[in-house]
Enzyme design. Structure first.
Site, PDB file in Angstrom:
ATOM      1  N   LYS A  46       0.882  -1.174   0.000  1.00  0.00           N
ATOM      2  CA  LYS A  46       0.000   0.000   0.000  1.00  0.00           C
ATOM      3  C   LYS A  46       0.923   1.228   0.000  1.00  0.00           C
ATOM      4  CE  LYS A  46      -3.787   2.402   0.753  1.00  0.00           C
ATOM      5  NZ  LYS A  46      -4.697   2.643  -0.341  1.00  0.00           N
ATOM      6  N   CYS A 154      -2.536   8.122  -8.072  1.00  0.00           N
ATOM      7  CA  CYS A 154      -3.697   8.073  -7.164  1.00  0.00           C
ATOM      8  C   CYS A 154      -4.700   9.135  -7.618  1.00  0.00           C
ATOM      9  CB  CYS A 154      -3.255   8.336  -5.729  1.00  0.00           C
ATOM     10  SG  CYS A 154      -4.665   8.394  -4.621  1.00  0.00           S
ATOM     11  N   LYS A 191       4.162   4.025 -11.729  1.00  0.00           N
ATOM     12  CA  LYS A 191       2.758   3.625 -11.936  1.00  0.00           C
ATOM     13  C   LYS A 191       1.987   4.839 -12.429  1.00  0.00           C
ATOM     14  CE  LYS A 191      -1.167   1.356  -9.677  1.00  0.00           C
ATOM     15  NZ  LYS A 191      -1.607   0.656  -8.464  1.00  0.00           N
TER      16      LYS A 191
HETATM   17  C1  FMN Z   1      -9.453   0.339  -2.179  1.00  0.00           C
HETATM   18  C2  FMN Z   1      -8.328   0.566  -3.120  1.00  0.00           C
HETATM   19  C3  FMN Z   1      -7.183   1.208  -2.671  1.00  0.00           C
HETATM   20  C4  FMN Z   1      -6.104   1.420  -3.544  1.00  0.00           C
HETATM   21  N1  FMN Z   1      -4.978   2.044  -3.078  1.00  0.00           N
HETATM   22  C5  FMN Z   1      -3.912   2.228  -3.897  1.00  0.00           C
HETATM   23  C6  FMN Z   1      -2.700   2.796  -3.412  1.00  0.00           C
HETATM   24  O1  FMN Z   1      -2.548   3.113  -2.235  1.00  0.00           O
HETATM   25  N2  FMN Z   1      -1.683   2.952  -4.298  1.00  0.00           N
HETATM   26  C7  FMN Z   1      -1.768   2.582  -5.620  1.00  0.00           C
HETATM   27  O2  FMN Z   1      -0.811   2.745  -6.373  1.00  0.00           O
HETATM   28  N3  FMN Z   1      -2.915   2.035  -6.099  1.00  0.00           N
HETATM   29  C8  FMN Z   1      -3.977   1.849  -5.272  1.00  0.00           C
HETATM   30  N4  FMN Z   1      -5.115   1.242  -5.743  1.00  0.00           N
HETATM   31  C9  FMN Z   1      -5.183   0.823  -7.180  1.00  0.00           C
HETATM   32  C10 FMN Z   1      -4.870  -0.649  -7.373  1.00  0.00           C
HETATM   33  O3  FMN Z   1      -3.550  -0.962  -6.967  1.00  0.00           O
HETATM   34  C11 FMN Z   1      -5.048  -1.075  -8.845  1.00  0.00           C
HETATM   35  O4  FMN Z   1      -4.172  -0.293  -9.635  1.00  0.00           O
HETATM   36  C12 FMN Z   1      -6.471  -0.871  -9.358  1.00  0.00           C
HETATM   37  O5  FMN Z   1      -7.426  -1.231  -8.374  1.00  0.00           O
HETATM   38  C13 FMN Z   1      -6.747  -1.666 -10.633  1.00  0.00           C
HETATM   39  O6  FMN Z   1      -6.587  -3.047 -10.417  1.00  0.00           O
HETATM   40  P1  FMN Z   1      -7.848  -4.045 -10.226  1.00  0.00           P
HETATM   41  O7  FMN Z   1      -8.740  -3.877 -11.414  1.00  0.00           O
HETATM   42  O8  FMN Z   1      -7.242  -5.408 -10.095  1.00  0.00           O
HETATM   43  O9  FMN Z   1      -8.546  -3.607  -8.964  1.00  0.00           O
HETATM   44  C14 FMN Z   1      -6.197   0.999  -4.887  1.00  0.00           C
HETATM   45  C15 FMN Z   1      -7.359   0.350  -5.330  1.00  0.00           C
HETATM   46  C16 FMN Z   1      -8.410   0.115  -4.463  1.00  0.00           C
HETATM   47  C17 FMN Z   1      -9.650  -0.599  -4.973  1.00  0.00           C
END
Ligand code: FMN
Length: 373
Positions: A46, A154, A191
């Protein structure tokens, strides 16, 4: 002989190319340890920052579901509905760097052969902020982290010099990456946000700054839906909402389109694919387009918080495909990375319908049924 799922990505050896992305599944030491025990090759923590973080009141993540027999989309829990997407407005880790440092060290000591990528984020508006990036990078590297992932994506940041606001500015992307590369001995992944017109532009900025890889996508900027009975947003605090991030199945094709642009523009560079992956078949799309690793969030959140069943499906799928194509000499993921990269072409390069069969749209009105003569 058992298939070898290992791979090397940006110089780091992975037992398998599957990582939990930076999100709730990697927000604690216990989650990360459980994830490694379940078989994940790596985790991206995270995101760790230096600024105090206070999240909104109430739920930070909700899941949108679709009915099978109607067009209804809603966050309301109901039987028979299928997952459409996750929607979140969660900020980066609300734990301090001091909280993270000993934990990162303990995780690496307990799992030296698993990959820990530290996700970090600071501002970029002045030299002090840029030094924060270096402070975060050095602290995580000293604990044995294998790589750094710069959160330039973010979507919930009001500050113009943070998160996806940096990711939308090619110069800032380049500067932040360069500043981190100045101090980091471990690989640096950037990212990027998908919420830009041409992600290739920001990726070029990252590579000019020295990035070893690009990770994409973070969540897509989005709003929750309004409930037609209450006329309130399905997620709100005191009636108010801000834009948040969409993840999960709905973004798989969207994120693939971004990734295809990236891997075509920089065929010799490294990419980590993220967005909408729940199964190996989904992940395969990213590999075939040119990604060396993939990352998963939403599907893992919904599977015992860290995805034990998801990682089983991913490793079984990879084993299966290596066995199926063993006759072609496939011995690892590297043998099929990018195999379909060049199949995405300009629309004008796609073969046209034969003239004699083609009705051209002129003798019929659009898609309407022909009027009986
Ligand atoms: C609740 C939540 C919190 C997230 N927090 C972060 C974060 O702190 N840093 C980050 O780079 N991406 C964060 N993301 C993005 C995820 O790492 C990922 O890039 C995004 O959800 C797309 O992937 P998925 O379709 O598998 O969910 C977060 C996503 C969710 C749903």
């Amino acid at each position: 002989m058992a298939a070898d799922l290992s791979t090397t990505f940006t110089g780091v050896r992975f037992q398998n190319p599957f990582l939990l992305s930076s999100a709730p599944p990697t927000e604690s030491e216990s989650n990360i340890m459980r994830a490694f025990e379940a078989g994940w090759g790596g985790v991206v923590t995270k995101t760790i920052g230096l600024h105090p973080v206070v999240n909104v009141l109430g739920p930070k993540t909700k899941f949108i579901r679709a009915d099978a027999d109607s067009p209804r989309l809603s966050m309301k829990k109901r039987p028979g509905a299928a997952l459409h997407s996750s929607w979140n407005w969660e900020l980066i880790s609300d734990k301090t760097l001091d909280w993270w440092v000993p934990r990162l060290g303990r995780i690496k000591k307990a799992f030296p052969d698993h990959v820990v990528v530290a996700s970090i984020m600071a501002g970029s508006g002045n030299d002090t902020e840029l030094r924060h990036w270096q402070e975060l990078a050095t602290a995580c590297e000293q604990q044995g982290c294998d790589a750094l992932e710069l959160n330039l994506s973010c979507p919930h940041m009001d500050r113009p010099d943070m998160g996806s606001n940096v990711g939308k500015d090619k110069e800032l992307v380049s500067i932040v990456t360069k500043v981190v590369k100045e101090v980091a001995k471990i690989p640096v992944w950037a990212k990027l946000t998908p919420s830009t017109t041409d992600i290739v532009v920001e990726a070029r900025g990252a590579f000019l700054g020295g990035a070893d890889a690009i990770a994409s996508s973070n969540t897509f900027t989005s709003l929750p839906l309004i409930d037609s009975e209450t006329l309130e947003f399905e997620v709100q605090v005191d009636g108010f909402v801000s834009t948040g991030g969409l993840g999960g199945p709905a973004i798989l094709p969207l994120s693939l389109a971004k990734m295809s642009q990236l891997t075509q523009a920089f065929a010799d560079k490294s990419f980590s694919g993220i967005g909408g992956i729940s199964t190996f078949d989904h992940a395969l799309n990213y590999f075939l387009l040119g990604c060396g690793t993939v990352q998963i969030c939403t599907a893992a959140m919904l599977d015992h918080a860290i995805g034990p069943n998801v990682i089983r499906d991913l490793t079984e799928g990879l084993t299966r495909i290596l066995e199926t194509h063993a006759d072609k000499g496939w011995t690892g993921v590297r043998d099929f990375v990018g195999l379909r990269r060049d199949r995405v072409v300009l629309q004008s390069k796609i073969r046209r319908a034969d003239e004699k069969d083609y009705r051209g749209g002129y003798d019929r009105e659009g898609y309407a049924e022909p009027t009986p003569a």
